[in-house]
Design a protein around this motif. Structure first.
Motif, PDB file in Angstrom:
ATOM      1  N   MET A   1       0.845  -1.186   0.000  1.00  0.00           N
ATOM      2  CA  MET A   1       0.000   0.000   0.000  1.00  0.00           C
ATOM      3  C   MET A   1       0.888   1.247   0.000  1.00  0.00           C
ATOM      4  SD  MET A   1      -3.354   0.673   2.306  1.00  0.00           S
ATOM      5  CE  MET A   1      -4.101  -0.776   1.602  1.00  0.00           C
ATOM      6  N   SER A   2       0.499   2.246  -0.773  1.00  0.00           N
ATOM      7  CA  SER A   2       1.319   3.449  -0.825  1.00  0.00           C
ATOM      8  C   SER A   2       0.530   4.654  -0.312  1.00  0.00           C
ATOM      9  CB  SER A   2       1.796   3.688  -2.252  1.00  0.00           C
ATOM     10  OG  SER A   2       0.699   3.776  -3.115  1.00  0.00           O
ATOM     11  N   PHE A   3       1.264   5.728  -0.099  1.00  0.00           N
ATOM     12  CA  PHE A   3       0.653   6.939   0.439  1.00  0.00           C
ATOM     13  C   PHE A   3       0.649   8.028  -0.620  1.00  0.00           C
ATOM     14  CE2 PHE A   3       1.664   4.624   4.192  1.00  0.00           C
ATOM     15  CZ  PHE A   3       0.718   5.016   5.119  1.00  0.00           C
ATOM     16  N   VAL A   4      -0.379   8.806  -0.601  1.00  0.00           N
ATOM     17  CA  VAL A   4      -0.449   9.978  -1.470  1.00  0.00           C
ATOM     18  C   VAL A   4      -0.855  11.175  -0.627  1.00  0.00           C
ATOM     19  CG1 VAL A   4      -1.058   8.635  -3.518  1.00  0.00           C
ATOM     20  CG2 VAL A   4      -2.856   9.618  -2.131  1.00  0.00           C
ATOM     21  N   CYS A   5      -0.530  12.360  -1.130  1.00  0.00           N
ATOM     22  CA  CYS A   5      -0.889  13.591  -0.442  1.00  0.00           C
ATOM     23  C   CYS A   5      -1.842  14.379  -1.337  1.00  0.00           C
ATOM     24  CB  CYS A   5       0.368  14.413  -0.139  1.00  0.00           C
ATOM     25  SG  CYS A   5       0.006  15.891   0.809  1.00  0.00           S
TER      26      CYS A   5
ATOM     27  N   GLU B   1      -2.140  13.385   4.106  1.00  0.00           N
ATOM     28  CA  GLU B   1      -1.401  12.248   3.572  1.00  0.00           C
ATOM     29  C   GLU B   1      -2.190  11.003   3.930  1.00  0.00           C
ATOM     30  OE1 GLU B   1       3.076  11.879   3.356  1.00  0.00           O
ATOM     31  OE2 GLU B   1       2.578  10.434   4.918  1.00  0.00           O
ATOM     32  N   THR B   2      -2.453  10.169   2.955  1.00  0.00           N
ATOM     33  CA  THR B   2      -3.346   9.036   3.205  1.00  0.00           C
ATOM     34  C   THR B   2      -2.913   7.816   2.421  1.00  0.00           C
ATOM     35  OG1 THR B   2      -5.657   8.312   3.131  1.00  0.00           O
ATOM     36  CG2 THR B   2      -4.919   9.700   1.329  1.00  0.00           C
ATOM     37  N   GLU B   3      -3.381   6.671   2.873  1.00  0.00           N
ATOM     38  CA  GLU B   3      -3.187   5.452   2.101  1.00  0.00           C
ATOM     39  C   GLU B   3      -4.143   5.469   0.913  1.00  0.00           C
ATOM     40  OE1 GLU B   3      -3.930   2.238   4.754  1.00  0.00           O
ATOM     41  OE2 GLU B   3      -2.020   2.471   5.790  1.00  0.00           O
ATOM     42  N   THR B   4      -3.796   4.728  -0.109  1.00  0.00           N
ATOM     43  CA  THR B   4      -4.689   4.604  -1.253  1.00  0.00           C
ATOM     44  C   THR B   4      -5.830   3.645  -0.892  1.00  0.00           C
ATOM     45  OG1 THR B   4      -3.337   2.800  -2.106  1.00  0.00           O
ATOM     46  CG2 THR B   4      -2.838   5.019  -2.917  1.00  0.00           C
ATOM     47  N   GLY B   5      -6.845   3.638  -1.747  1.00  0.00           N
ATOM     48  CA  GLY B   5      -7.895   2.637  -1.572  1.00  0.00           C
ATOM     49  C   GLY B   5      -9.159   3.154  -0.915  1.00  0.00           C
ATOM     50  N   VAL B   6      -9.248   4.454  -0.686  1.00  0.00           N
ATOM     51  CA  VAL B   6     -10.504   5.040  -0.215  1.00  0.00           C
ATOM     52  C   VAL B   6     -10.970   6.013  -1.295  1.00  0.00           C
ATOM     53  CG1 VAL B   6      -9.973   4.840   2.243  1.00  0.00           C
ATOM     54  CG2 VAL B   6      -9.336   6.927   1.009  1.00  0.00           C
TER      55      VAL B   6
ATOM     56  N   GLN C   1     -14.862   9.561   1.031  1.00  0.00           N
ATOM     57  CA  GLN C   1     -14.551   8.944   2.321  1.00  0.00           C
ATOM     58  C   GLN C   1     -13.408   9.680   3.012  1.00  0.00           C
ATOM     59  OE1 GLN C   1     -13.824   5.044   0.657  1.00  0.00           O
ATOM     60  NE2 GLN C   1     -15.719   4.212   1.544  1.00  0.00           N
ATOM     61  N   LEU C   2     -12.367  10.003   2.257  1.00  0.00           N
ATOM     62  CA  LEU C   2     -11.220  10.694   2.835  1.00  0.00           C
ATOM     63  C   LEU C   2     -11.641  12.048   3.396  1.00  0.00           C
ATOM     64  CD1 LEU C   2      -8.190  10.940   3.360  1.00  0.00           C
ATOM     65  CD2 LEU C   2      -7.960  11.853   1.025  1.00  0.00           C
ATOM     66  N   ALA C   3     -12.409  12.798   2.630  1.00  0.00           N
ATOM     67  CA  ALA C   3     -12.834  14.118   3.094  1.00  0.00           C
ATOM     68  C   ALA C   3     -13.650  13.989   4.380  1.00  0.00           C
ATOM     69  CB  ALA C   3     -13.650  14.805   2.004  1.00  0.00           C
ATOM     70  N   GLN C   4     -14.559  13.042   4.407  1.00  0.00           N
ATOM     71  CA  GLN C   4     -15.399  12.878   5.593  1.00  0.00           C
ATOM     72  C   GLN C   4     -14.575  12.430   6.798  1.00  0.00           C
ATOM     73  OE1 GLN C   4     -18.544  10.390   3.971  1.00  0.00           O
ATOM     74  NE2 GLN C   4     -19.838  12.187   3.634  1.00  0.00           N
ATOM     75  N   GLU C   5     -13.594  11.561   6.581  1.00  0.00           N
ATOM     76  CA  GLU C   5     -12.711  11.130   7.678  1.00  0.00           C
ATOM     77  C   GLU C   5     -11.949  12.307   8.267  1.00  0.00           C
ATOM     78  OE1 GLU C   5     -11.632   6.791   5.722  1.00  0.00           O
ATOM     79  OE2 GLU C   5      -9.995   8.199   6.125  1.00  0.00           O
ATOM     80  N   GLN C   6     -11.642  13.273   7.406  1.00  0.00           N
ATOM     81  CA  GLN C   6     -10.859  14.434   7.837  1.00  0.00           C
ATOM     82  C   GLN C   6     -11.732  15.572   8.363  1.00  0.00           C
ATOM     83  OE1 GLN C   6      -7.485  14.486   7.969  1.00  0.00           O
ATOM     84  NE2 GLN C   6      -7.613  12.351   7.359  1.00  0.00           N
ATOM     85  N   GLY C   7     -13.024  15.364   8.407  1.00  0.00           N
ATOM     86  CA  GLY C   7     -13.924  16.400   8.918  1.00  0.00           C
ATOM     87  C   GLY C   7     -14.157  17.536   7.947  1.00  0.00           C
ATOM     88  N   ILE C   8     -13.839  17.289   6.666  1.00  0.00           N
ATOM     89  CA  ILE C   8     -14.090  18.295   5.634  1.00  0.00           C
ATOM     90  C   ILE C   8     -15.597  18.352   5.385  1.00  0.00           C
ATOM     91  CG2 ILE C   8     -13.636  18.959   3.224  1.00  0.00           C
ATOM     92  CD1 ILE C   8     -11.033  18.830   4.723  1.00  0.00           C
ATOM     93  N   ASP C   9     -16.117  19.545   5.210  1.00  0.00           N
ATOM     94  CA  ASP C   9     -17.565  19.716   5.060  1.00  0.00           C
ATOM     95  C   ASP C   9     -18.004  19.383   3.634  1.00  0.00           C
ATOM     96  OD1 ASP C   9     -20.160  20.307   5.609  1.00  0.00           O
ATOM     97  OD2 ASP C   9     -19.915  22.479   5.420  1.00  0.00           O
ATOM     98  N   ILE C  10     -18.207  18.098   3.381  1.00  0.00           N
ATOM     99  CA  ILE C  10     -18.707  17.628   2.086  1.00  0.00           C
ATOM    100  C   ILE C  10     -19.845  16.676   2.407  1.00  0.00           C
ATOM    101  CG2 ILE C  10     -16.953  15.794   1.993  1.00  0.00           C
ATOM    102  CD1 ILE C  10     -16.948  16.123  -1.079  1.00  0.00           C
ATOM    103  N   GLU C  11     -20.963  16.844   1.754  1.00  0.00           N
ATOM    104  CA  GLU C  11     -22.168  16.188   2.239  1.00  0.00           C
ATOM    105  C   GLU C  11     -22.233  14.693   1.898  1.00  0.00           C
ATOM    106  OE1 GLU C  11     -25.633  18.397   1.303  1.00  0.00           O
ATOM    107  OE2 GLU C  11     -26.974  16.940   2.224  1.00  0.00           O
ATOM    108  N   GLY C  12     -22.182  14.366   0.625  1.00  0.00           N
ATOM    109  CA  GLY C  12     -22.305  12.948   0.256  1.00  0.00           C
ATOM    110  C   GLY C  12     -23.647  12.373   0.674  1.00  0.00           C
ATOM    111  N   ALA C  13     -24.719  13.063   0.344  1.00  0.00           N
ATOM    112  CA  ALA C  13     -26.052  12.731   0.863  1.00  0.00           C
ATOM    113  C   ALA C  13     -26.524  11.332   0.481  1.00  0.00           C
ATOM    114  CB  ALA C  13     -27.065  13.768   0.383  1.00  0.00           C
ATOM    115  N   CYS C  14     -26.128  10.843  -0.688  1.00  0.00           N
ATOM    116  CA  CYS C  14     -26.614   9.514  -1.103  1.00  0.00           C
ATOM    117  C   CYS C  14     -25.617   8.422  -0.734  1.00  0.00           C
ATOM    118  CB  CYS C  14     -26.912   9.501  -2.595  1.00  0.00           C
ATOM    119  SG  CYS C  14     -25.449   9.428  -3.640  1.00  0.00           S
TER     120      CYS C  14
END
Ligand code: FES
Length: 112
Positions: free
Chosen positions: A1-5, A19-24, A28-41
């Motif tokens: 697994m590799s990391f990207v920024c 900086e995160t692992e690939t595969g999300v 998902q990454l934005a929501q994990e980081q508390g970024i305000d993105i809705e993703g309602a569906c």
């Protein structure tokens, strides 16, 4: 697994580099980081509230959007030539160094 920024540019103009692992997915990454993105569906390609705008260089490295993604993007507020749905974008090496800008407004066609 590799990391990207990747760097998220929030609607207020502030930036968060992650900086995160690939595969999300980008959603998902934005929501994990508390970024305000809705993703309602929740990634079912039925709302367009996960709309992100990429920098041109990274956008050009991606596989093209599917017809279904294009149709949903057409309904997104603030659509740009480099827009994609965050729920359909997997974080991989092609996104390393990418700037992902959140639109100032979103439109939820689900009405949720
Ligand atoms: Fe609804 Fe991506 S989360 S289209």
């Amino acid at each position: 697994m590799s990391f990207v920024c990747v760097t998220f540019v929030k609607a207020d103009g502030s930036e968060v580099s992650v900086e995160t692992e690939t595969g999300v997915t980008v959603l998902q990454l934005a929501q994990e980081q508390g970024i305000d993105i809705e993703g309602a569906c929740e990634g079912n390609m039925a709302c367009s509230t996960c709309h992100v705008i990429l920098d041109k260089d990274h956008f050009n490295k991606l596989c093209p959007a599917s017809e279904e993604e294009e149709e949903m993007l057409d309904l997104a507020a603030g659509l740009k030539a480099t827009s994609r749905l965050g729920c359909q974008l997997m974080v991989d090496e092609s996104l390393n160094g990418a700037r992902l800008t959140l639109p100032k407004i979103t439109k939820n066609i689900l009405g949720l």
